[in-house]
Design an enzyme around this catalytic site. Structure first.
Site, short mmCIF file in Angstrom:
data_model
loop_
_atom_site.label_atom_id
_atom_site.label_comp_id
_atom_site.label_asym_id
_atom_site.label_seq_id
_atom_site.Cartn_x
_atom_site.Cartn_y
_atom_site.Cartn_z
CG ASP A 6 1.20 5.17 -4.25
OD1 ASP A 6 1.59 5.49 -5.15
OD2 ASP A 6 -0.41 5.06 -3.70
CE LYS B 12 -6.59 2.34 3.19
NZ LYS B 12 -4.88 3.00 2.71
N1 LIG Z 1 -2.87 6.90 10.10
C1 LIG Z 1 -2.57 8.86 9.94
N2 LIG Z 1 -3.12 8.97 10.58
C2 LIG Z 1 -3.77 10.10 10.20
N3 LIG Z 1 -4.04 10.46 8.99
C3 LIG Z 1 -3.98 9.84 8.38
C4 LIG Z 1 -3.74 7.97 8.89
N4 LIG Z 1 -3.80 7.08 7.65
C5 LIG Z 1 -4.18 7.76 6.56
N5 LIG Z 1 -4.50 8.84 6.82
C6 LIG Z 1 -4.93 10.07 6.12
O1 LIG Z 1 -6.37 9.58 4.89
C7 LIG Z 1 -5.25 9.57 3.84
C8 LIG Z 1 -5.98 8.63 3.03
O2 LIG Z 1 -4.97 7.71 3.57
P1 LIG Z 1 -4.32 6.44 2.53
O3 LIG Z 1 -4.02 5.28 3.41
O4 LIG Z 1 -3.14 6.90 1.58
O5 LIG Z 1 -5.73 5.96 1.34
P2 LIG Z 1 -5.64 6.30 -0.10
O6 LIG Z 1 -5.12 5.05 -1.01
O7 LIG Z 1 -6.69 6.68 0.30
O8 LIG Z 1 -4.71 7.32 -0.61
C9 LIG Z 1 -4.60 10.30 3.43
O9 LIG Z 1 -3.98 10.71 2.54
C10 LIG Z 1 -4.24 11.13 4.91
O10 LIG Z 1 -4.44 12.21 5.15
#
Ligand SMILES: Nc1ncnc2c1ncn2[C@@H]1O[C@H](COP(=O)(O)OP(=O)(O)O)[C@@H](O)[C@H]1O
Ligand SMILES: [Mg+2]
Length: 296
Positions: free
Chosen positions: A227, A122
């Protein structure tokens, strides 16, 4: 944002990384690192340095500025190179795969660890787009905001990683946090889909798990998510959940904690009401989350 770093990493030599690091170091003191300072720090003749900076500029990793001195700063791509290189050298990730999603303030990619585990990368990208447009119009010569984009992104990743470790340590249902460098976090990849897209067998089972997550977070990690929504809950094929996305979480004794907890509860309750016609009494669920009652 295009993932330029992944394409250019293979063309970078150790000297290039040293120069990028020196630019990063100089940005602690001013918006643009002075080339004379960079030259001293990497122990290179100015001419040779400028030649290399020119190369890095062509690769979109740095931006040049000239005023009373000649300066360079890192772009997000340059910052990406430094973070990816660090994670590679620490043997955390060996390669980057496809994008999983491009969020508003993050880019998420599949990646492979050195152990062959599929993990998730991420990348935090806090961008003040509207501000920089204003800036361009007014032609400010000195602008702290580009630094603070990288800086704000790093702080956001550090904060999220800290919250994840706290939650993971008390067995909250979240992805295992693996490592963090600069604005990047590496975590366990969850083979699930966002709640709003998931096939749900029994909505009450999912709702109960989300409430239990909030209770563990509040009582054991002393945190509020802040959130929580159908976008930040992943549902696995076996109908268990994992909660994600923690940069904005706050300690339960923070002055906004109560308000954020209410908002999280309301978001989730409203969603289940709307979609499945089930829900809890908000006051009762809040007492349960705080551990004041054992039942809802
Ligand atoms: N550990 C994970 N495993 C699988 N998918 C993930 C994971 N973390 C994030 N995602 C995917 O990435 C997207 C964005 O991550 P997120 O942490 O929600 O960041 P943002 O702040 O951009 O919403 C999530 O909606 C999900 O679909
Ligand atoms: Mg999210």
């Amino acid at each position: 944002m295009k993932f330029v770093a992944v394409e250019v990493l293979k063309d970078l030599k150790p000297l290039h990384f040293r120069i990028l690091q020196a630019v990063e170091w100089g940005m602690r003191f001013s918006e643009y690192s002075d080339v004379e300072e960079i030259a001293k720090r990497v122990n290179l003749h100015l001419e040779k340095l400028l030649h290399n900076l020119d190369f890095l500029h062509k690769k979109q990793l740095v931006e040049r500025w000239s005023g009373d001195y000649i300066g360079y700063r890192l772009t997000f791509h340059g910052y990406d190179c430094l973070a990816l290189n660090a994670l590679y050298e620490r043997r955390v990730i060996e390669s980057i795969g496809l994008p999983r999603g491009l969020g508003k303030e993050s880019n998420v990619y599949y990646a492979l660890s050195f152990d062959g585990e599929e993990v998730l990368l991420k990348i935090h990208r806090i961008m003040y787009t509207s501000f920089s447009q204003v800036r361009k119009k007014r032609e400010y010569t000195s602008d702290k905001h580009h630094i603070s984009e990288l800086y704000a992104s790093r702080i956001s990743a550090e904060t999220e990683f800290k919250h994840m470790k706290k939650l993971y340590d008390v067995d909250a249902p979240i992805p295992r946090p693996i490592d963090q460098n600069r604005h990047m976090i590496v975590m366990e990849q969850i083979p699930g889909v966002e709640l709003f897209k998931a096939k749900i067998k029994d909505p009450s089972v999912i709702l109960e798990q989300i409430v239990d997550f909030m209770a563990i977070a509040w009582q054991k990690a002393h945190l509020v998510h802040g959130d929580l929504s159908e976008h930040n809950v992943l549902v696995l094929p076996n109908q268990t959940i994992k909660v994600i996305d923690f940069p904005q979480a706050v300690p339960s004794n923070h002055k906004t904690a109560e308000e954020l907890l209410r908002r999280d509860v309301k978001n989730i309750n409203d969603y289940f009401q709307r979609k499945f016609r089930i829900g809890y009494d908000e006051e009762e669920v809040i007492s349960y989350i705080k551990g004041e009652t054992n039942k809802i």
